[in-house]
Design a protein around this motif. Structure first.
Motif, short mmCIF file in Angstrom:
data_model
loop_
_atom_site.label_atom_id
_atom_site.label_comp_id
_atom_site.label_asym_id
_atom_site.label_seq_id
_atom_site.Cartn_x
_atom_site.Cartn_y
_atom_site.Cartn_z
N GLU A 102 0.29 7.50 0.35
CA GLU A 102 -0.81 8.43 0.05
C GLU A 102 -2.18 7.77 0.10
O GLU A 102 -3.21 8.45 0.17
CB GLU A 102 -0.59 9.14 -1.30
CG GLU A 102 -0.42 8.23 -2.47
CD GLU A 102 1.04 7.92 -2.81
OE1 GLU A 102 1.27 7.41 -3.90
OE2 GLU A 102 1.92 8.18 -2.00
N ASP A 103 -2.21 6.43 0.08
CA ASP A 103 -3.48 5.71 0.16
C ASP A 103 -3.88 5.37 1.59
O ASP A 103 -4.98 4.87 1.83
CB ASP A 103 -3.40 4.41 -0.65
CG ASP A 103 -3.20 4.67 -2.14
OD1 ASP A 103 -3.65 5.74 -2.62
OD2 ASP A 103 -2.59 3.82 -2.81
N MET A 147 0.84 -1.18 0.00
CA MET A 147 0.00 0.00 0.00
C MET A 147 0.89 1.25 0.00
O MET A 147 1.87 1.33 0.72
CB MET A 147 -0.92 -0.02 1.22
CG MET A 147 -1.78 1.22 1.34
SD MET A 147 -2.91 1.18 2.75
CE MET A 147 -4.25 0.27 2.05
N LYS A 148 0.53 2.21 -0.81
CA LYS A 148 1.27 3.46 -0.88
C LYS A 148 0.89 4.36 0.29
O LYS A 148 -0.24 4.31 0.78
CB LYS A 148 0.96 4.19 -2.18
CG LYS A 148 1.46 3.48 -3.41
CD LYS A 148 1.12 4.30 -4.65
CE LYS A 148 1.63 3.62 -5.89
NZ LYS A 148 1.32 4.42 -7.09
N SER A 189 -4.81 5.90 5.65
CA SER A 189 -5.56 6.84 6.49
C SER A 189 -4.58 7.57 7.41
O SER A 189 -3.47 7.10 7.66
CB SER A 189 -6.59 6.10 7.33
OG SER A 189 -5.93 5.31 8.32
#
Length: 100
Positions: free
Chosen positions: A4-5, A1-2, A7
């Motif tokens: 910026e993705d 997961m990046k 929470s």
């Protein structure tokens, strides 16, 4: 997961914000990095400044040294050079951050 993705809650878990007492160590780190930046960018520099909470004595601070380097003109080579050394480049005309 990046990143910026993710929470904000997940980011805070991965990268907690901590505060420490300000010490002369922060100024020394800044001065070392200033020398490196002057060596790297030379005459392109208009002004270089230690900014952010580590530049203010007698306060709690995040242990991150913020440095503002102002250059005289937009030069793609400088942007690329800054990115190689993992510096953030902010374009005053485009208003965005080019890299981290």
């Amino acid at each position: 997961m990046k990143l910026e993705d993710m929470s904000l809650e997940k980011l805070w878990e991965l990268f907690p914000i901590t505060f420490v007492d300000n010490t002369d160590k922060f100024k020394d780190i800044y001065l070392d990095e200033e020398k490196n930046l002057v060596s790297l960018l030379g005459n392109y520099i208009v002004r270089i400044s230690h900014i952010g909470s580590t530049s203010i004595i007698n306060i709690k601070t995040k242990p991150i040294i913020d440095i503002l380097v102002e250059i005289d003109f937009d030069n793609k080579d400088i942007v690329d050079l800054c990115q190689v050394f993992r510096h953030i480049f902010m374009d005053k005309f485009g208003g965005g951050i080019s890299s981290r």
